[in-house]
Design a protein around this motif. Structure first.
Motif, PDB file in Angstrom:
ATOM      1  N   GLU A  56       0.820  -1.217   0.000  1.00 32.75           N
ATOM      2  CA  GLU A  56       0.000   0.000   0.000  1.00 32.75           C
ATOM      3  C   GLU A  56       0.851   1.264   0.000  1.00 32.75           C
ATOM      4  OE1 GLU A  56      -3.908  -1.592   2.512  1.00 32.75           O
ATOM      5  OE2 GLU A  56      -2.587  -0.101   3.415  1.00 32.75           O
ATOM      6  N   GLU A  57       1.950   1.243   0.740  1.00 27.68           N
ATOM      7  CA  GLU A  57       2.754   2.454   0.903  1.00 27.68           C
ATOM      8  C   GLU A  57       3.855   2.623  -0.128  1.00 27.68           C
ATOM      9  OE1 GLU A  57       4.002   2.706   4.990  1.00 27.68           O
ATOM     10  OE2 GLU A  57       1.925   2.691   5.698  1.00 27.68           O
ATOM     11  N   THR A  58       4.235   1.520  -0.811  1.00 28.95           N
ATOM     12  CA  THR A  58       5.367   1.608  -1.744  1.00 28.95           C
ATOM     13  C   THR A  58       5.078   1.129  -3.159  1.00 28.95           C
ATOM     14  OG1 THR A  58       6.227  -0.619  -1.294  1.00 28.95           O
ATOM     15  CG2 THR A  58       6.975   1.181   0.164  1.00 28.95           C
ATOM     16  N   GLY A  59       4.090   0.264  -3.328  1.00 29.57           N
ATOM     17  CA  GLY A  59       3.859  -0.367  -4.624  1.00 29.57           C
ATOM     18  C   GLY A  59       4.664  -1.636  -4.823  1.00 29.57           C
ATOM     19  N   LEU A  60       5.487  -2.002  -3.840  1.00 24.09           N
ATOM     20  CA  LEU A  60       6.326  -3.195  -3.950  1.00 24.09           C
ATOM     21  C   LEU A  60       5.662  -4.399  -3.292  1.00 24.09           C
ATOM     22  CD1 LEU A  60       9.818  -1.686  -3.019  1.00 24.09           C
ATOM     23  CD2 LEU A  60       8.870  -2.102  -5.315  1.00 24.09           C
ATOM     24  N   GLN A  61       5.828  -5.555  -3.923  1.00 27.06           N
ATOM     25  CA  GLN A  61       5.428  -6.822  -3.321  1.00 27.06           C
ATOM     26  C   GLN A  61       6.695  -7.427  -2.733  1.00 27.06           C
ATOM     27  OE1 GLN A  61       3.606  -8.914  -6.554  1.00 27.06           O
ATOM     28  NE2 GLN A  61       2.061  -7.334  -6.825  1.00 27.06           N
ATOM     29  N   VAL A  62       6.636  -7.789  -1.441  1.00 25.03           N
ATOM     30  CA  VAL A  62       7.847  -8.211  -0.742  1.00 25.03           C
ATOM     31  C   VAL A  62       7.692  -9.605  -0.148  1.00 25.03           C
ATOM     32  CG1 VAL A  62       8.531  -5.849  -0.182  1.00 25.03           C
ATOM     33  CG2 VAL A  62       7.152  -7.158   1.453  1.00 25.03           C
ATOM     34  N   THR A  63       8.858 -10.193   0.102  1.00 22.42           N
ATOM     35  CA  THR A  63       8.948 -11.435   0.859  1.00 22.42           C
ATOM     36  C   THR A  63       9.726 -11.134   2.127  1.00 22.42           C
ATOM     37  OG1 THR A  63       8.930 -12.806  -1.121  1.00 22.42           O
ATOM     38  CG2 THR A  63       9.864 -13.792   0.877  1.00 22.42           C
ATOM     39  N   PHE A  83      10.379  -6.572  10.175  1.00 21.55           N
ATOM     40  CA  PHE A  83      10.932  -7.654   9.367  1.00 21.55           C
ATOM     41  C   PHE A  83      11.842  -7.100   8.287  1.00 21.55           C
ATOM     42  CE2 PHE A  83       7.005  -9.161  11.117  1.00 21.55           C
ATOM     43  CZ  PHE A  83       7.201 -10.513  11.355  1.00 21.55           C
ATOM     44  N   ARG A  84      12.963  -7.801   8.043  1.00 23.67           N
ATOM     45  CA  ARG A  84      13.775  -7.527   6.859  1.00 23.67           C
ATOM     46  C   ARG A  84      13.038  -8.176   5.688  1.00 23.67           C
ATOM     47  NH1 ARG A  84      17.805 -10.735   7.523  1.00 23.67           N
ATOM     48  NH2 ARG A  84      18.572  -9.556   9.282  1.00 23.67           N
ATOM     49  N   CYS A  85      12.970  -7.483   4.555  1.00 22.04           N
ATOM     50  CA  CYS A  85      12.235  -7.977   3.391  1.00 22.04           C
ATOM     51  C   CYS A  85      13.057  -7.783   2.131  1.00 22.04           C
ATOM     52  CB  CYS A  85      10.931  -7.194   3.208  1.00 22.04           C
ATOM     53  SG  CYS A  85       9.770  -7.299   4.573  1.00 22.04           S
ATOM     54  N   ARG A  86      12.707  -8.553   1.122  1.00 25.89           N
ATOM     55  CA  ARG A  86      13.280  -8.327  -0.207  1.00 25.89           C
ATOM     56  C   ARG A  86      12.122  -8.086  -1.166  1.00 25.89           C
ATOM     57  NH1 ARG A  86      14.538 -13.737   0.026  1.00 25.89           N
ATOM     58  NH2 ARG A  86      12.992 -14.808  -1.203  1.00 25.89           N
ATOM     59  N   ALA A  87      12.314  -7.163  -2.085  1.00 24.85           N
ATOM     60  CA  ALA A  87      11.298  -6.844  -3.086  1.00 24.85           C
ATOM     61  C   ALA A  87      11.290  -7.941  -4.143  1.00 24.85           C
ATOM     62  CB  ALA A  87      11.586  -5.493  -3.713  1.00 24.85           C
ATOM     63  N   GLU A  88      10.085  -8.397  -4.484  1.00 22.84           N
ATOM     64  CA  GLU A  88       9.931  -9.455  -5.479  1.00 22.84           C
ATOM     65  C   GLU A  88       9.307  -8.926  -6.772  1.00 22.84           C
ATOM     66  OE1 GLU A  88      11.219 -12.297  -5.039  1.00 22.84           O
ATOM     67  OE2 GLU A  88      11.367 -12.544  -2.882  1.00 22.84           O
ATOM     68  N   ALA A  89       8.450  -7.915  -6.665  1.00 24.79           N
ATOM     69  CA  ALA A  89       7.739  -7.396  -7.841  1.00 24.79           C
ATOM     70  C   ALA A  89       7.241  -5.995  -7.527  1.00 24.79           C
ATOM     71  CB  ALA A  89       6.573  -8.315  -8.202  1.00 24.79           C
ATOM     72  N   GLY A  90       6.702  -5.338  -8.550  1.00 21.05           N
ATOM     73  CA  GLY A  90       6.142  -4.006  -8.378  1.00 21.05           C
ATOM     74  C   GLY A  90       7.171  -2.934  -8.646  1.00 21.05           C
ATOM     75  N   SER A  91       6.726  -1.700  -8.536  1.00 16.69           N
ATOM     76  CA  SER A  91       7.631  -0.558  -8.693  1.00 16.69           C
ATOM     77  C   SER A  91       7.204   0.534  -7.721  1.00 16.69           C
ATOM     78  CB  SER A  91       7.627  -0.039 -10.133  1.00 16.69           C
ATOM     79  OG  SER A  91       6.324   0.320 -10.514  1.00 16.69           O
TER      80      SER A  91
END
Length: 143
Positions: A56-63, A83-91
């Motif tokens: 919602e706040e960034t447009g990124l889908q994360v794991t 949580f530490r996350c990595r971006a998987e998709a989105g912009s």
């Protein structure tokens, strides 16, 4: 339990890029720099809420890759799971809640964010063996 003794639970995602930098958002409501996140919905599990808030706040889908800290705002009764996350998709895109983005190092976040929020990012970047548990007053770490 009285209404005054209730807690709320929030989640935040420290999205880390390949260079070891963390993504901060600038909040529209107060202009502060923080990791994306927010309060869990009552019927929502923790990781679903985390993914929803970050998207919602960034447009990124994360794991999420690790729980990196547990923080309590003592005056407001808010417990935050970070949580530490990595971006998987989105912009990256601005939202009703975010007006700007910045990729920062642990040193840079200390200059941009209040201590109580900077430490969350620094803990996530430090990759502690166990997740720190900290208390704060909304601005500064207590104890």
């Amino acid at each position: 339990m009285t209404a005054g003794s209730r807690h709320s639970v929030s989640v935040a995602g420290v999205v880390v890029d390949d260079q070891g930098r963390a993504l901060l958002i600038q909040r529209r409501d107060n202009g502060h720099w923080e990791a994306p996140g927010g309060v869990l919905e009552l019927d929502e599990d923790i990781l679903t809420g985390l993914r929803r808030e970050v998207e919602e706040e960034t447009g990124l889908q994360v794991t999420p890759t690790a729980l990196t800290g547990v923080y309590k705002n003592m005056p407001r009764g808010i417990v935050a799971l970070v949580f530490r996350c990595r971006a998987e998709a989105g912009s990256l895109r601005e939202s009703d809640e975010s007006s700007a983005f910045r990729w920062v190092t642990a040193e840079e976040v200390a200059k941009l964010a209040d201590e109580a929020f900077a430490i969350r990012v620094q803990d996530a970047l430090a990759q502690h063996l166990t997740a720190p548990i900290r208390q704060h007053d909304g601005l500064r770490i207590l104890g």
